[in-house]
Structure formats: structure tokens, C-alpha cells
Scaffold this motif. Structure first.
Motif, PDB file in Angstrom:
ATOM      1  N   LYS A  35      -2.783  -0.872 -11.634  1.00  0.00           N
ATOM      2  CA  LYS A  35      -1.903  -1.168 -12.752  1.00  0.00           C
ATOM      3  C   LYS A  35      -2.405  -0.517 -14.044  1.00  0.00           C
ATOM      4  O   LYS A  35      -1.655   0.124 -14.763  1.00  0.00           O
ATOM      5  CB  LYS A  35      -1.826  -2.682 -12.924  1.00  0.00           C
ATOM      6  N   LEU A  36      -3.693  -0.676 -14.301  1.00  0.00           N
ATOM      7  CA  LEU A  36      -4.179  -0.264 -15.615  1.00  0.00           C
ATOM      8  C   LEU A  36      -4.552   1.204 -15.722  1.00  0.00           C
ATOM      9  O   LEU A  36      -4.322   1.834 -16.737  1.00  0.00           O
ATOM     10  CB  LEU A  36      -5.377  -1.125 -16.028  1.00  0.00           C
ATOM     11  N   VAL A  37      -5.157   1.722 -14.681  1.00  0.00           N
ATOM     12  CA  VAL A  37      -5.677   3.074 -14.858  1.00  0.00           C
ATOM     13  C   VAL A  37      -4.749   4.131 -14.281  1.00  0.00           C
ATOM     14  O   VAL A  37      -5.148   5.267 -14.102  1.00  0.00           O
ATOM     15  CB  VAL A  37      -7.091   3.249 -14.251  1.00  0.00           C
ATOM     16  N   PHE A  38      -3.533   3.748 -14.009  1.00  0.00           N
ATOM     17  CA  PHE A  38      -2.657   4.774 -13.468  1.00  0.00           C
ATOM     18  C   PHE A  38      -2.426   5.884 -14.472  1.00  0.00           C
ATOM     19  O   PHE A  38      -1.710   5.736 -15.437  1.00  0.00           O
ATOM     20  CB  PHE A  38      -1.328   4.178 -12.989  1.00  0.00           C
ATOM     21  N   LYS A  39      -3.093   6.984 -14.197  1.00  0.00           N
ATOM     22  CA  LYS A  39      -2.994   8.132 -15.112  1.00  0.00           C
ATOM     23  C   LYS A  39      -1.538   8.512 -15.261  1.00  0.00           C
ATOM     24  O   LYS A  39      -1.056   8.853 -16.324  1.00  0.00           O
ATOM     25  CB  LYS A  39      -3.772   9.319 -14.539  1.00  0.00           C
ATOM     26  N   LEU A  40      -0.881   8.422 -14.151  1.00  0.00           N
ATOM     27  CA  LEU A  40       0.528   8.776 -14.101  1.00  0.00           C
ATOM     28  C   LEU A  40       1.326   8.051 -15.164  1.00  0.00           C
ATOM     29  O   LEU A  40       2.056   8.637 -15.947  1.00  0.00           O
ATOM     30  CB  LEU A  40       1.039   8.388 -12.718  1.00  0.00           C
ATOM     31  N   LYS A  41       1.123   6.725 -15.195  1.00  0.00           N
ATOM     32  CA  LYS A  41       1.954   5.938 -16.079  1.00  0.00           C
ATOM     33  C   LYS A  41       1.651   6.248 -17.538  1.00  0.00           C
ATOM     34  O   LYS A  41       2.549   6.380 -18.358  1.00  0.00           O
ATOM     35  CB  LYS A  41       1.781   4.464 -15.784  1.00  0.00           C
ATOM     36  N   ASN A  42       0.388   6.419 -17.830  1.00  0.00           N
ATOM     37  CA  ASN A  42       0.022   6.757 -19.198  1.00  0.00           C
ATOM     38  C   ASN A  42       0.677   8.060 -19.617  1.00  0.00           C
ATOM     39  O   ASN A  42       1.202   8.190 -20.713  1.00  0.00           O
ATOM     40  CB  ASN A  42      -1.483   6.881 -19.327  1.00  0.00           C
ATOM     41  N   ARG A  43       0.617   8.989 -18.698  1.00  0.00           N
ATOM     42  CA  ARG A  43       1.169  10.294 -19.017  1.00  0.00           C
ATOM     43  C   ARG A  43       2.671  10.206 -19.274  1.00  0.00           C
ATOM     44  O   ARG A  43       3.203  10.775 -20.197  1.00  0.00           O
ATOM     45  CB  ARG A  43       0.889  11.265 -17.869  1.00  0.00           C
ATOM     46  N   ILE A  44       3.317   9.429 -18.437  1.00  0.00           N
ATOM     47  CA  ILE A  44       4.760   9.273 -18.579  1.00  0.00           C
ATOM     48  C   ILE A  44       5.086   8.573 -19.895  1.00  0.00           C
ATOM     49  O   ILE A  44       5.995   8.936 -20.609  1.00  0.00           O
ATOM     50  CB  ILE A  44       5.324   8.438 -17.412  1.00  0.00           C
TER      51      ILE A  44
ATOM     52  N   LEU B 148       0.822  -1.223   0.000  1.00  0.00           N
ATOM     53  CA  LEU B 148       0.000   0.000   0.000  1.00  0.00           C
ATOM     54  C   LEU B 148       0.850   1.265   0.000  1.00  0.00           C
ATOM     55  O   LEU B 148       0.464   2.285  -0.576  1.00  0.00           O
ATOM     56  CB  LEU B 148      -0.938  -0.016   1.216  1.00  0.00           C
ATOM     57  N   SER B 149       2.016   1.191   0.612  1.00  0.00           N
ATOM     58  CA  SER B 149       2.843   2.397   0.648  1.00  0.00           C
ATOM     59  C   SER B 149       3.379   2.726  -0.750  1.00  0.00           C
ATOM     60  O   SER B 149       3.610   3.887  -1.073  1.00  0.00           O
ATOM     61  CB  SER B 149       3.973   2.251   1.657  1.00  0.00           C
ATOM     62  N   ILE B 150       3.548   1.692  -1.577  1.00  0.00           N
ATOM     63  CA  ILE B 150       3.958   1.964  -2.963  1.00  0.00           C
ATOM     64  C   ILE B 150       2.789   2.622  -3.714  1.00  0.00           C
ATOM     65  O   ILE B 150       2.977   3.568  -4.491  1.00  0.00           O
ATOM     66  CB  ILE B 150       4.392   0.658  -3.677  1.00  0.00           C
ATOM     67  N   ILE B 151       1.590   2.143  -3.469  1.00  0.00           N
ATOM     68  CA  ILE B 151       0.421   2.770  -4.117  1.00  0.00           C
ATOM     69  C   ILE B 151       0.306   4.234  -3.684  1.00  0.00           C
ATOM     70  O   ILE B 151       0.096   5.131  -4.502  1.00  0.00           O
ATOM     71  CB  ILE B 151      -0.881   2.001  -3.785  1.00  0.00           C
ATOM     72  N   LEU B 152       0.498   4.478  -2.387  1.00  0.00           N
ATOM     73  CA  LEU B 152       0.424   5.862  -1.895  1.00  0.00           C
ATOM     74  C   LEU B 152       1.518   6.729  -2.520  1.00  0.00           C
ATOM     75  O   LEU B 152       1.287   7.888  -2.874  1.00  0.00           O
ATOM     76  CB  LEU B 152       0.552   5.906  -0.366  1.00  0.00           C
ATOM     77  N   LEU B 153       2.701   6.148  -2.683  1.00  0.00           N
ATOM     78  CA  LEU B 153       3.806   6.890  -3.302  1.00  0.00           C
ATOM     79  C   LEU B 153       3.446   7.260  -4.744  1.00  0.00           C
ATOM     80  O   LEU B 153       3.645   8.401  -5.185  1.00  0.00           O
ATOM     81  CB  LEU B 153       5.076   6.023  -3.262  1.00  0.00           C
ATOM     82  N   LEU B 154       2.873   6.306  -5.471  1.00  0.00           N
ATOM     83  CA  LEU B 154       2.483   6.577  -6.857  1.00  0.00           C
ATOM     84  C   LEU B 154       1.378   7.627  -6.935  1.00  0.00           C
ATOM     85  O   LEU B 154       1.372   8.482  -7.812  1.00  0.00           O
ATOM     86  CB  LEU B 154       2.030   5.285  -7.535  1.00  0.00           C
ATOM     87  N   LYS B 155       0.451   7.544  -5.983  1.00  0.00           N
ATOM     88  CA  LYS B 155      -0.633   8.537  -5.961  1.00  0.00           C
ATOM     89  C   LYS B 155      -0.048   9.934  -5.771  1.00  0.00           C
ATOM     90  O   LYS B 155      -0.514  10.909  -6.356  1.00  0.00           O
ATOM     91  CB  LYS B 155      -1.616   8.247  -4.825  1.00  0.00           C
ATOM     92  N   GLN B 156       0.965  10.011  -4.913  1.00  0.00           N
ATOM     93  CA  GLN B 156       1.561  11.323  -4.666  1.00  0.00           C
ATOM     94  C   GLN B 156       2.345  11.818  -5.876  1.00  0.00           C
ATOM     95  O   GLN B 156       2.338  13.000  -6.194  1.00  0.00           O
ATOM     96  CB  GLN B 156       2.476  11.266  -3.453  1.00  0.00           C
ATOM     97  N   ALA B 157       2.986  10.863  -6.536  1.00  0.00           N
ATOM     98  CA  ALA B 157       3.746  11.233  -7.731  1.00  0.00           C
ATOM     99  C   ALA B 157       2.792  11.805  -8.773  1.00  0.00           C
ATOM    100  O   ALA B 157       3.116  12.754  -9.486  1.00  0.00           O
ATOM    101  CB  ALA B 157       4.461  10.011  -8.279  1.00  0.00           C
ATOM    102  N   GLU B 158       1.617  11.234  -8.831  1.00  0.00           N
ATOM    103  CA  GLU B 158       0.602  11.709  -9.761  1.00  0.00           C
ATOM    104  C   GLU B 158       0.311  13.186  -9.545  1.00  0.00           C
ATOM    105  O   GLU B 158       0.121  13.948 -10.485  1.00  0.00           O
ATOM    106  CB  GLU B 158      -0.663  10.902  -9.504  1.00  0.00           C
ATOM    107  N   GLU B 159       0.278  13.570  -8.276  1.00  0.00           N
ATOM    108  CA  GLU B 159      -0.002  14.983  -7.983  1.00  0.00           C
ATOM    109  C   GLU B 159       1.158  15.885  -8.372  1.00  0.00           C
ATOM    110  O   GLU B 159       0.966  17.000  -8.829  1.00  0.00           O
ATOM    111  CB  GLU B 159      -0.293  15.169  -6.490  1.00  0.00           C
ATOM    112  N   VAL B 160       2.364  15.370  -8.171  1.00  0.00           N
ATOM    113  CA  VAL B 160       3.537  16.192  -8.476  1.00  0.00           C
ATOM    114  C   VAL B 160       3.723  16.368  -9.981  1.00  0.00           C
ATOM    115  O   VAL B 160       4.014  17.442 -10.476  1.00  0.00           O
ATOM    116  CB  VAL B 160       4.811  15.572  -7.842  1.00  0.00           C
ATOM    117  N   VAL B 161       3.551  15.266 -10.711  1.00  0.00           N
ATOM    118  CA  VAL B 161       3.677  15.337 -12.159  1.00  0.00           C
ATOM    119  C   VAL B 161       2.367  15.850 -12.739  1.00  0.00           C
ATOM    120  O   VAL B 161       1.555  15.102 -13.243  1.00  0.00           O
ATOM    121  CB  VAL B 161       3.987  13.943 -12.751  1.00  0.00           C
TER     122      VAL B 161
END
Ligand code: 16G
Ligand code: ZN
Length: 662
Positions: free
Chosen positions: A132-141, A46-59
């Protein structure tokens, strides 16, 4: 599949272990260590998910479109600390830190709590697939040719025997999930030339203090939060260097100020330091925990920075991990709740036949002592009268007021100086206030309001509440819980003010910047607070609490440079009302509900009128009586607090209040 397997092969969360629900308490998940295996694996994922969620906000979308030609690498770090702080060795806990080093906000706590308690594997699968699939972050990257992301999860732990095992489980969960994410990343991006556009690493810092972990997280995210004059390296060494140098710099300034004969431009000024400062030994009870090594490192760093100055206060660390069970009859919580010196220390005195520590009067010759807790984020100070008695006791309230007292004097001098100068632009003096909880001694709260005339805000127990109130309300927000956890947070306005003041100083005096540098901006920090108190007590011993002293006088008398003692600190500002804390075991503590700052019991309805009656002078003859009760957020008990004019009355009131609860 491997993650799901991993999740469910660990001991089930409910049923057999006697716990039906894992709640994120006052300071994270905290339980008996033997029911935490499955929890740790989950928290890792879960802490990795939280980290990714935060990255989403930064990027943010704007930052990706801003530059299409240059390559942008965004880094972001969060942290996890494995510790149960002041609890006994059988407990452990896990708490998460956000990129700015702060604690989680309620929505993050709810997310964690929901998923650590979720026992349906289909639900979990869905969560992982969604992430995994809907990570906006990853798509954007993946769409951007220029952006890549480097994420780090920093992990640390205390000295508990099971912390290593729990940390391994946490890393296992986190790493398995990272592998799964990166695997899917490479399959999706195979058409693109870039290999790892999102990189996630786990940095295991092994055994360190909670504030060190917060320091590493905060300073791994540079530029986000801090003023230009604070640029430490995000490492354990960087932590030690930061605070050792800040302390030395402030002390050197003091010496320059106190020593009127010293030529400020004289490079030898540091060599004069010992001539006008009193030497003291500060004895530190490290709670048999992680703080012991940290203090030793700090001491070495201070010695290496400037030998002559370092001799002023000798940091004498005691009660290391080899000396006894963690927090057992020692540490800040023991001293604070029982008003007793640490036992191991006492034991050692006995072994030495008391020769080293007792003077001719039978009193202990270690008047300057402090106790920290099991993860070194709390500190209280005391003097030792005899084996079983404290001569002075100074808690978080005393520390907060010491800081406010010195700052207020300094600020009013700055104001006067600026009014007297020809400078027509009036300077804006930063606003200052103190945040306390209901546990603050009534005498402390009154002193802040009536004598210092500063605003006081009372929040719910738990550092996160105090921290937010401090950030939101003041340029200089001083917050301390009575238990010794606290720090000071400074605003952008303060930063500008501090820089301007330093530019205007003729003498070498960087008090405002120095103070900011010496204080951990993320969390309460026993080590920083220890150095800070030592510096403040010294500063009060000098004539004029700072550089202004040097300007007028031509000779520095020795009395003008001796430090305030613990006794000065304990008596010159205000005297604590005697108080008593008790624990009451009840069937179900969750039926007790309090108002927003926990000073009044709202439910059950019958309780508060009875407490009021107990506090009432008319019926009980108890003067200055105040008491309240609240359910603990870290233990299965109800806490009772009472204070009154005399010790007997405080004890009496506490007893009545606990009978009401019972
Ligand atoms: C935790 C909190 C502390 C609070 C205490 C209250 C942190 C880092 N620590 O130790 O702030 O005073 O819990 O415990 O948040 P209680 O709810 O059992 O009284
Ligand atoms: Zn702690």
C-alpha cells in the motif's frame, strides 16, 4: 483489517486438511478441490499484487515524463483460470496468465508460493502495508497530472462442480484487496482533483476454455506483442471469430489453388469450393467438459461465415458436460495413455445398436476423430477400429511434424521461386525448429533430425519450458508435448517475411499470414490445433500444397484435391515406436532428481545404471529400447516411460523400469 480477517477466517492452509505445503506445480496450484478454499482467497489478493507489479514495469519513468499535456491512459490485463485440466472431477486448480498470455516465470511462482503458505498474520499485514505505502507506481501516478491507469484481472473457469465456488472465493479476495487499495488511493489523492487515477476491475468471464482466457488476456493488451495482421477483439466472441475466419480464409485459398479453372478474381469462387474438396465429418470427444460448447460456437461461426465452404468438414462435437463425469474414461489423456477410444462415446454407440457408426465390415465408420481435455488446451487424433480399438493414433509429436512438413515444403518452394525470379535481393527464409520433451516418440525425434533435418530441442516437461525455448531459438518455433499440448510461435522476422510474401503473390494466397492467424500465440489450443490439422491434411491432398498448383495445370482432377486421411498422416511421414507409460506410487517421490531435460535419473545414484541395463540390447534383447522415469509435477506418483521396437518389448521395458523405481 477486513482483508486479514478474510484471509484467516478461511480454512487454515496446513494442519487439518492433510496438506502441509501448497506448491505451484507444472501448471499452477492443483489439489483436491476440498482443500482449496483458503488458497483461492490468497491467490485472489496476490494476483492483484502481481498485476500492480507488472503495471509498474509498463509505466516506466520515461513514459510518464514523455507527455505532460495529453492524458495518458495505460491499460494492462492479466488472467486467472480455474481448472484442473485433465485431472478427474474431484480435483481443481488455479493458474495465472501474464499480460502476453504466457505462464508465470519462476520468480512469480516463488512469490505466490511463499505467500499462500504464510500462516503468520503479522507477516501478511506487513506485506499488505508495504504494497500500500511503497507502491512506486501509485506515487508516480499521483504525481503526474496526465497519467491514469486502468487494470483488469480476467477470470475464467471450467465446468467442474466446485469451480464456481472457488472462483467466488478468488474474486472475494481480489475485490476486498482492490477496495482497500482504492480507498487508500482516494484518501491520498483527495487534495488532487482527479478521482480514480488507478482503476482496477475484475472481469469474470465465467465458463470458458483455458486458451480463450489466454486469448482475452493477450488481446486486452494490444500493441504489446502482435503483428498488424492479428487484431481480434478480446472477448469470447472475438476468439471464435478470429479462428473461424482464419480457417475459412486458408481453406478458400486452398480451393482457389486446387481449382485451376476458378477465376481468382471471380467473386463466385467460394461457391466452387464444394466441387473440389472432399467432405468429411470430424467427431470430437470433448471430455465432457468446456470444449463442447466452444466447438459448437466455432461450428456456427464457420457456418455463418461461408455456408458452402463450411460443409466441407462437419464438426461433430460429442461428450458434452451433460454426458458424463469430466475426463472420466474419455478425453485426450485417456486416449493417449490407454490407447483406447472414449467410453461415453462407446456407450452411445451401444445405445444406437451401433447402426449409425459401424459399416458392413464391422469397422467403425468414424475414421476421423479427436479428443480434447477438460479445459481444451490439448488434442490428440485417432481413428476408431472397433469398440475397444483405435485404428490410428496421432499425438502431439505427429501434429508438430505435420506442421513442420507442410511449412518446410512451402518454404523451400518460396526459396526456389525467389531464386528464379529476377529479384536481386535474396530473401531471408525464417529459421524453424521443433521443441519436444523426453516423452516424444524416438521415431519422431529421429524423423525431425534425419529426414526433415531440422534442429530439435528437448526440454523439461511442462509447457512453459517448451514455450520459452521456442521463442528464444527460432523464427518459427513449433512446440508440442506428446500429450497433445502445443502451438507455434512466430518471431518479428517471420512477420516481416509473411507480409512481404503476401505482397509478392499474384494469386490470392496468404498462406504465411493465414497460418499465423490460425495459431493461438499464447498457449496450446485444442480448437485452433483441430482446425489447423484439418487444413493441413487438406493442403496435402492438393497437388501442390498451395497456390503454385493453380498456375501450371489447366484441369483439376478430383484426386488432386482429396485430403490426406488420418492413415496417410500416420504412415507417410514416420511410424511411432510402440511405447508404454506407467505410474508408480512411492513413499517419497521428491528424492528422485533428474537432469535438465529429464531423460536421465541423477538421484538416487543406483537408479540410472539399472535403467541403462534394462535398455541394453545385449542383456535384454530389446531393440530401440529407451526408458526414463521422473516424479510427476501434478500427481503424487512417479511416471515411467518406455519405448521399443515391438509392443511386447515396450511393455516389458516399462515393467522392468517400474520395478526399479519401486
Ligand atoms: C500439466 C502441463 C503439461 C505437462 C503435464 C505434466 C500445462 C498447461 N500443462 O498438465 O504441460 O505435460 O502437466 O504433468 O503446463 P506431470 O508433471 O504430472 O507429468
Ligand atoms: Zn489442459
Amino acid at each position: 483489517e477486513s482483508i486479514i480477517e478474510l484471509l484467516f477466517q478461511q480454512q487454515p492452509l496446513s494442519s487439518s486438511n492433510g496438506l502441509s505445503y501448497y506448491n505451484y506445480g507444472t501448471a499452477g496450484f492443483r489439489f483436491k478441490a476440498n482443500v482449496m478454499d483458503g488458497l483461492m482467497v490468497r491467490v485472489g489478493i496476490l494476483s492483484i499484487i502481481l498485476l500492480l507489479k507488472q503495471a509498474e514495469e509498463v509505466v516506466s519513468p520515461t513514459s510518464t515524463t514523455a507527455s505532460t499535456t495529453t492524458s495518458i491512459i495505460t491499460t494492462l490485463s492479466t488472467g486467472i483460470m480455474i481448472t484442473a485440466s485433465h485431472n478427474d472431477e474431484s480435483y481443481n486448480g488455479v493458474k495465472l496468465a501474464n499480460p502476453d498470455g504466457s505462464m508465470l516465470v519462476p520468480i512469480q511462482e516463488e512469490f505466490l508460493t511463499k505467500w499462500v503458505n504464510e500462516s503468520n498474520s503479522e507477516e501478511w499485514k506487513q506485506l499488505l502495508i508495504n504494497e500500500k505505502l511503497v507502491f512506486k507506481l501509485k506515487n508516480r501516478i499521483l504525481q503526474s497530472s496526465s497519467l491514469s491507469l486502468s487494470l483488469s484481472l480476467h477470470i475464467g473457469r471450467d465446468t467442474r462442480s466446485h469451480s464456481f465456488h472457488l472462483s467466488n472465493l478468488l474474486c472475494l479476495g481480489a475485490q476486498t484487496f482492490i477496495d482497500y487499495l482504492l480507498l487508500s488511493q482516494s484518501s491520498q489523492s483527495s487534495s488532487q482533483s482527479k478521482s480514480n487515477k488507478v482503476n482496477i476491475i475484475i472481469c469474470d468471464h465465467e465458463v470458458l476454455t483455458t486458451p480463450m482466457l489466454h486469448h482475452i488476456v493477450l488481446h486486452s493488451n494490444p500493441t504489446l506483442y502482435l503483428p498488424s495482421y492479428i487484431t481480434p477483439k478480446p472477448t469470447r466472441k472475438g476468439y471464435i471469430e478470429t479462428y473461424a475466419t482464419a480457417y475459412i480464409d486458408l481453406c478458400v485459398d486452398l480451393c482457389v489453388a486446387a481449382n485451376a479453372n476458378a477465376d481468382v478474381n471471380n467473386a463466385n469462387v467460394n461457391a466452387n469450393v464444394n466441387t473440389n474438396q472432399q467432405q468429411t465429418v470430424l467427431r470430437i470427444d470433448s471430455a465432457c467438459g468446456v470444449g463442447y460448447d466452444a466447438v459448437k460456437e466455432l461450428e456456427n461461426a464457420i457456418l455463418n461465415t461461408n455456408t458452402s465452404l463450411a460443409l466441407i468438414t462437419t464438426l461433430n462435437a460429442q461428450n458434452g458436460p451433460q454426458d458424463g463425469p469430466l475426463n472420466d474414461s474419455c478425453g485426450s489423456d485417456h486416449v493417449k495413455t490407454l490407447f483406447l477410444p472414449p467410453t461415453w462415446w462407446k456407450q452411445m454407440n451401444k445405445d444406437n445398436n451401433d447402426n449409425d457408426n459401424q459399416n458392413d465390415n464391422g469397422n467403425y465408420s468414424f475414421p476421423y476423430c479427436c479428443s480434447i481435455d477438460g479445459d481444451a488446451d490439448r488434442i490428440v487424433f485417432f481413428g476408431q477400429q472397433s469398440k475397444n480399438e483405435l485404428s490410428e493414433f496421432l499425438d502431439g509429436d505427429k501434429i508438430a511434424i505435420l506442421i513442420a512438413h507442410v511449412l518446410q515444403e512451402k518454404l523451400s518452394k518460396t526459396k526456389t521461386n525467389s531464386n528464379n525470379s529476377n529479384n536481386s535481393i535474396a530473401i531471408a527464409i525464417p529459421t524453424m525448429g521443433i521443441i519436444q520433451t523426453a516423452y516424444a516418440n524416438g521415431a519422431a525425434t529421429n524423423y525431425v533430425r534425419d529426414v526433415l533435418q531440422l534442429p530439435v530441442i528437448i526440454t523439461k516437461t511442462g509447457v512453459k519450458h517448451l514455450h520459452h525455448a521456442a521463442v528464444e531459438n527460432f523464427d518459427i518455433g513449433i512446440y508440442f508435448e506428446a500429450n497433445g499440448h502445443g502451438t507455434v510461435v512466430f518471431s518479428k522476422q517471420y512477420e516481416q517475411f509473411a507480409i512481404r510474401q503476401q505482397q509478392q503473390q499474384q494469386l490470392k494466397d496468404s498462406f504465411y499470414i493465414g497460418l499465423h492467424r490460425l495459431i493461438n500465440p499464447a498457449v496450446g489450443d485444442a480448437l485452433c490445433d483441430m482446425l489447423l490439422v484439418d487444413y493441413l491434411l487438406r493442403s496435402l491432398g492438393t497437388n501442390d500444397n498451395g497456390a503454385a498448383a493453380a498456375a501450371g495445370s489447366s484441369s483439376s482432377s478430383s484426386s488432386s484435391s482429396s485430403s490426406w486421411t488420418l492413415q496417410d498422416w500416420n504412415t507417410k511421414l514416420y511410424q511411432d515406436l510402440p511405447n508404454r507409460m506407467l505410474k508408480v506410487k512411492v513413499k517419497d517421490r521428491t528424492i528422485i532428481k533428474c537432469n535438465s531435460n529429464e531423460s536421465i535419473c541423477l538421484q538416487p545414484l543406483t537408479v540410472q545404471p539399472l535403467l541403462e541395463n534394462a535398455m541394453n540390447v545385449a542383456t535384454n534383447g530389446i531393440e530401440n529400447g529407451r526408458c526414463f522415469i521422473r516424479p510427476s509435477g501434478t500427481e503424487d506418483i512417479v511416471r515411467v516411460y518406455a519405448e521399443a521396437k515391438t509392443r511386447t518389448d515396450a511393455d516389458k521395458l516399462a515393467l522392468i523400469a517400474s520395478q526399479i523405481v519401486y
